[in-house]
Every structure is written in structure tokens, then in C-alpha cells.
Write a protein that holds these residues in place. Sequence first.
Motif, PDB file in Angstrom:
ATOM      1  N   SER A  44       6.641 -13.058  -1.044  1.00 57.28           N
ATOM      2  CA  SER A  44       7.758 -13.552  -1.860  1.00 57.28           C
ATOM      3  C   SER A  44       7.243 -14.421  -3.004  1.00 57.28           C
ATOM      4  O   SER A  44       7.782 -14.387  -4.120  1.00 57.28           O
ATOM      5  N   SER A  45       6.184 -15.214  -2.737  1.00 56.78           N
ATOM      6  CA  SER A  45       5.587 -16.033  -3.806  1.00 56.78           C
ATOM      7  C   SER A  45       5.043 -15.148  -4.915  1.00 56.78           C
ATOM      8  O   SER A  45       5.210 -15.451  -6.110  1.00 56.78           O
TER       9      SER A  45
ATOM     10  N   ALA B 163       6.006 -11.966  -5.632  1.00 54.71           N
ATOM     11  CA  ALA B 163       7.102 -11.276  -6.319  1.00 54.71           C
ATOM     12  C   ALA B 163       7.875 -12.228  -7.231  1.00 54.71           C
ATOM     13  O   ALA B 163       8.103 -11.933  -8.414  1.00 54.71           O
ATOM     14  N   ILE B 164       8.252 -13.384  -6.681  1.00 56.08           N
ATOM     15  CA  ILE B 164       9.017 -14.359  -7.471  1.00 56.08           C
ATOM     16  C   ILE B 164       8.161 -14.909  -8.615  1.00 56.08           C
ATOM     17  O   ILE B 164       8.642 -15.104  -9.738  1.00 56.08           O
TER      18      ILE B 164
ATOM     19  N   VAL C 151       5.484 -13.235   4.702  1.00 49.63           N
ATOM     20  CA  VAL C 151       6.720 -13.277   3.900  1.00 49.63           C
ATOM     21  C   VAL C 151       6.598 -14.308   2.778  1.00 49.63           C
ATOM     22  O   VAL C 151       6.977 -14.045   1.630  1.00 49.63           O
TER      23      VAL C 151
END
Length: 200
Positions: A162-163, A165-166, A158
Motif C-alpha cells: 500500500s505504501s 501504491a499510494i 499490506v
Amino acid sequence: MNIDDLKNTWNDDVSAATPEISIEQTNKINLPLEKIRKNMRMEFWSTVGILLFGFAVVWIPVPEAPFKFKFYLTVLLFSMVIVISFFFSKFFKLYNNISNPMMKTFDSLKDLMYQFDLNKQYYLSFMLSFVPFLVCEMIIVIEFIPRPIPLSETKIAVILISSLAIGLFGLFLLGKYWYRVFYGKYVQQIENLLVELKKK
């Protein structure tokens, strides 16, 4: 029609197609160009300073930091230097082209706008190229920073996803904003002059 007449006709056609830029318009061009050059210099030296600071932080003597941790971060920083060098070589060509501008015709101004457009794409690519480095840094931190309770595989997945995508979204927005503030508004001034010349 002899050769001399043909040459004169050709030169007249070219002159009509490429109107001369007046001294007043040249001054209008030079002001935003100087701002762009100034911002390019500032960005170059800021990047050099950040990289030097990064190397210094990695090798500050911290007894508990394992050698592998420092070594991996150093390799990561050297990889960043290679990528940054590639993009700055492209920006440096533009900097050289606008440092001694010969903005005398409509066509030369169009060519300058093409270079700005090309470098805008380079700029966004430059910002997005940092995403893999961000993910690698997250992996190194996850692997080497000791925790009382180790992270589960799900949490690690996760964090990394998330890293990614963000990081992609954030750096893309930052790149667009940064370009607009430091370069885009000045490029727009030159583009407005190009539109003004088209009407003549």
C-alpha cells in the motif's frame, strides 16, 4: 549566382524563418522567466534545509534508538542526496540557460520551450524517485520500532504494498500539481508568446 549572392539569399531566408522578438515581447518573456528562477532557488534551498533537518533528527541523542536504526536512516538520507544531486544538476543547467536569456528569435524561444518540456519530465521522475526511499523508510520503521504485539507477515506485506501504491500515485499527483503551480503557469505564458509569434 556567385557566393556573395548565395550568402545574402541564405541570410534572408533564415531571417524570414526566425522573426526577431521585439523589446516588448522580450519584457513579456523576462517576467515569467524571473518567476521561474525565483521558484527554482526557493525549491533548491528548501530541499537543502529539509535534508539538513533530516540528518539532525536522525542523530538527535535518543537513548532508546539503536545505532543500526540511525545508521540505516543515515545511509538512506545519503542515497537521497545522491539522487537529488543528479536531478538538481539537470535543473541547474536550465537555471543557467534562463539566467542570461538571449531570446532574440523564434528558434531560440522554441529551444527554451523544448528545455522546459524536458525538465518537466525530469521533474516528474524526480518526484517518483522518492517512492523507493519511502518504502525503505517503512521497512526500517517496521523492523526497529518496538511494538507490544509484533506485526504479522500479512500486515507487513499490506503496509509495504500500500505504501508503494499510494506513494507512486501520491507523488505523481504532487509532482504534477507542484510543477503546474510553481513553473507550469509561467511556461504557459512563454508558450502563448510562441504561438503569437507563429501567427506573424
